[in-house]
Design a protein around this motif. Structure first.
Motif, PDB file in Angstrom:
ATOM      1  N   LEU A 131       0.823  -1.205   0.000  1.00 24.02           N
ATOM      2  CA  LEU A 131       0.000   0.000   0.000  1.00 24.02           C
ATOM      3  C   LEU A 131       0.860   1.259   0.000  1.00 24.02           C
ATOM      4  O   LEU A 131       0.558   2.241  -0.695  1.00 24.02           O
ATOM      5  CB  LEU A 131      -0.923  -0.008   1.219  1.00 24.02           C
ATOM      6  N   GLN A 132       1.954   1.251   0.765  1.00 21.75           N
ATOM      7  CA  GLN A 132       2.836   2.415   0.810  1.00 21.75           C
ATOM      8  C   GLN A 132       3.495   2.669  -0.541  1.00 21.75           C
ATOM      9  O   GLN A 132       3.578   3.815  -1.001  1.00 21.75           O
ATOM     10  CB  GLN A 132       3.902   2.224   1.893  1.00 21.75           C
ATOM     11  N   ASN A 133       3.963   1.607  -1.173  1.00 15.11           N
ATOM     12  CA  ASN A 133       4.609   1.771  -2.474  1.00 15.11           C
ATOM     13  C   ASN A 133       3.604   2.151  -3.548  1.00 15.11           C
ATOM     14  O   ASN A 133       3.907   2.941  -4.454  1.00 15.11           O
ATOM     15  CB  ASN A 133       5.357   0.488  -2.851  1.00 15.11           C
ATOM     16  N   MET A 134       2.396   1.623  -3.450  1.00 18.35           N
ATOM     17  CA  MET A 134       1.352   1.988  -4.403  1.00 18.35           C
ATOM     18  C   MET A 134       0.990   3.466  -4.267  1.00 18.35           C
ATOM     19  O   MET A 134       0.846   4.172  -5.274  1.00 18.35           O
ATOM     20  CB  MET A 134       0.116   1.108  -4.173  1.00 18.35           C
ATOM     21  N   ALA A 135       0.862   3.941  -3.027  1.00 20.37           N
ATOM     22  CA  ALA A 135       0.552   5.351  -2.807  1.00 20.37           C
ATOM     23  C   ALA A 135       1.647   6.237  -3.391  1.00 20.37           C
ATOM     24  O   ALA A 135       1.364   7.246  -4.066  1.00 20.37           O
ATOM     25  CB  ALA A 135       0.394   5.618  -1.310  1.00 20.37           C
TER      26      ALA A 135
ATOM     27  N   LEU B 226      -3.804   4.025   6.402  1.00 23.55           N
ATOM     28  CA  LEU B 226      -4.172   4.478   7.738  1.00 23.55           C
ATOM     29  C   LEU B 226      -5.129   3.520   8.444  1.00 23.55           C
ATOM     30  O   LEU B 226      -5.308   3.607   9.660  1.00 23.55           O
ATOM     31  CB  LEU B 226      -4.779   5.881   7.662  1.00 23.55           C
ATOM     32  N   GLN B 227      -5.693   2.587   7.695  1.00 28.49           N
ATOM     33  CA  GLN B 227      -6.540   1.570   8.308  1.00 28.49           C
ATOM     34  C   GLN B 227      -5.727   0.425   8.898  1.00 28.49           C
ATOM     35  O   GLN B 227      -6.221  -0.326   9.736  1.00 28.49           O
ATOM     36  CB  GLN B 227      -7.541   1.020   7.284  1.00 28.49           C
ATOM     37  N   VAL B 228      -4.473   0.289   8.444  1.00 30.53           N
ATOM     38  CA  VAL B 228      -3.675  -0.856   8.894  1.00 30.53           C
ATOM     39  C   VAL B 228      -2.407  -0.459   9.659  1.00 30.53           C
ATOM     40  O   VAL B 228      -1.865  -1.273  10.408  1.00 30.53           O
ATOM     41  CB  VAL B 228      -3.278  -1.767   7.695  1.00 30.53           C
ATOM     42  N   ILE B 229      -1.934   0.771   9.479  1.00 30.86           N
ATOM     43  CA  ILE B 229      -0.690   1.162  10.142  1.00 30.86           C
ATOM     44  C   ILE B 229      -0.970   1.552  11.595  1.00 30.86           C
ATOM     45  O   ILE B 229      -1.908   2.306  11.876  1.00 30.86           O
ATOM     46  CB  ILE B 229      -0.010   2.332   9.380  1.00 30.86           C
ATOM     47  N   PRO B 230      -0.205   1.035  12.532  1.00 35.31           N
ATOM     48  CA  PRO B 230      -0.409   1.425  13.937  1.00 35.31           C
ATOM     49  C   PRO B 230      -0.088   2.904  14.152  1.00 35.31           C
ATOM     50  O   PRO B 230       0.824   3.451  13.529  1.00 35.31           O
ATOM     51  CB  PRO B 230       0.594   0.543  14.697  1.00 35.31           C
ATOM     52  N   VAL B 231      -0.842   3.542  15.028  1.00 35.14           N
ATOM     53  CA  VAL B 231      -0.594   4.955  15.341  1.00 35.14           C
ATOM     54  C   VAL B 231       0.819   5.137  15.885  1.00 35.14           C
ATOM     55  O   VAL B 231       1.449   6.186  15.688  1.00 35.14           O
ATOM     56  CB  VAL B 231      -1.636   5.466  16.360  1.00 35.14           C
ATOM     57  N   SER B 232       1.345   4.118  16.541  1.00 40.04           N
ATOM     58  CA  SER B 232       2.684   4.191  17.128  1.00 40.04           C
ATOM     59  C   SER B 232       3.795   4.027  16.095  1.00 40.04           C
ATOM     60  O   SER B 232       4.967   4.235  16.394  1.00 40.04           O
ATOM     61  CB  SER B 232       2.846   3.122  18.205  1.00 40.04           C
ATOM     62  N   ASP B 233       3.445   3.649  14.860  1.00 41.66           N
ATOM     63  CA  ASP B 233       4.446   3.440  13.816  1.00 41.66           C
ATOM     64  C   ASP B 233       5.140   4.761  13.481  1.00 41.66           C
ATOM     65  O   ASP B 233       4.506   5.821  13.418  1.00 41.66           O
ATOM     66  CB  ASP B 233       3.790   2.863  12.560  1.00 41.66           C
ATOM     67  N   ALA B 234       6.440   4.678  13.250  1.00 31.33           N
ATOM     68  CA  ALA B 234       7.223   5.882  12.957  1.00 31.33           C
ATOM     69  C   ALA B 234       6.739   6.595  11.701  1.00 31.33           C
ATOM     70  O   ALA B 234       6.940   7.805  11.553  1.00 31.33           O
ATOM     71  CB  ALA B 234       8.703   5.520  12.813  1.00 31.33           C
ATOM     72  N   GLY B 235       6.106   5.853  10.789  1.00 23.99           N
ATOM     73  CA  GLY B 235       5.663   6.458   9.537  1.00 23.99           C
ATOM     74  C   GLY B 235       4.248   6.998   9.553  1.00 23.99           C
ATOM     75  O   GLY B 235       3.787   7.563   8.554  1.00 23.99           O
ATOM     76  N   TYR B 236       3.564   6.849  10.686  1.00 23.54           N
ATOM     77  CA  TYR B 236       2.151   7.248  10.748  1.00 23.54           C
ATOM     78  C   TYR B 236       1.961   8.736  10.441  1.00 23.54           C
ATOM     79  O   TYR B 236       1.115   9.119   9.621  1.00 23.54           O
ATOM     80  CB  TYR B 236       1.584   6.916  12.129  1.00 23.54           C
ATOM     81  N   LEU B 237       2.736   9.585  11.085  1.00 26.38           N
ATOM     82  CA  LEU B 237       2.597  11.025  10.870  1.00 26.38           C
ATOM     83  C   LEU B 237       2.951  11.412   9.439  1.00 26.38           C
ATOM     84  O   LEU B 237       2.346  12.332   8.868  1.00 26.38           O
ATOM     85  CB  LEU B 237       3.467  11.800  11.862  1.00 26.38           C
TER      86      LEU B 237
END
Length: 204
Positions: free
Chosen positions: A126-130, A150-161
């Protein structure tokens, strides 16, 4: 030559090559792994799994063109070989990654669209597709991909923001001001020192 011996040797060499490419790698070990896969393929040039694995080593070594070549050959050989559907999905995904490294985003997106099953729902795809959609100017499709992330990435993930930042920027481009402000407000709430988000919010 005894077929059983050839098959046993193939298994041993496949395992050896995998170990060589996964240990504390350096150029010498990558080449040693490539040599093992190449020897296997000299006996059977349509060994789809060996082609896929050698493509993986080329990816690790940054040789994107060679990776595309081997992944393509692996997919072409699939019709008469034993690649599982899940494995074929992985090969499409990694060929897409190689295309993306080469800046061939349209080709990458075609491969990503061919991925089905569990791989299609993976965060990495999903990240590469985006990113690829954004690179070719498919803003709305990029937004769909960021929504899915944003439906699958944890809020705590470094890449969330970072994902929120991208979605906010693209939402502004599409005049989805409410969504952009919602994302920027969340960024500022989670990272009060993020001056870029504060600036972007002020400009929205």
């Amino acid at each position: 030559e005894d077929l059983g011996h050839i098959m046993d040797e193939r298994i041993v060499r496949m395992k050896l090559a995998a170990l060589l490419s996964q240990s504390d790698t350096n150029a010498h070990q990558y080449q040693a792994a490539l040599d093992e896969y190449t020897l296997i393929l000299s006996r059977n040039p349509e060994d789809s799994e060996a082609l896929a694995m050698r493509g993986g080593v080329y990816m690790l070594d940054g040789n994107w063109e060679a990776a595309v070549h081997d992944y393509t050959a692996s997919l072409d050989a699939h019709a008469s070989a034993a690649l599982s559907k899940d494995r074929m999905d992985q090969v499409y995904y990694w060929r897409g990654r190689a295309f993306q490294h080469l800046g061939l985003y349209h080709e990458a997106l075609k491969d990503y669209d061919n991925v089905r099953g569990p791989t299609a729902r993976s965060l990495e795809l999903l990240q590469n597709m985006a990113f690829a959609h954004e690179a070719v100017g498919n803003i709305r499709k990029a937004l769909v991909a960021y929504d899915a992330i944003l439906q699958v990435i944890p809020v705590s993930d470094a890449g969330y923001l970072n994902v929120l930042q991208h979605r906010a920027a693209l939402s502004s481009v599409c005049n989805k001001i409410d969504q952009a402000l919602q994302d920027l407000n969340q960024i500022v709430q989670m990272a009060p020192s993020d001056m870029q988000a504060r600036y972007q919010r002020g400009c929205t």
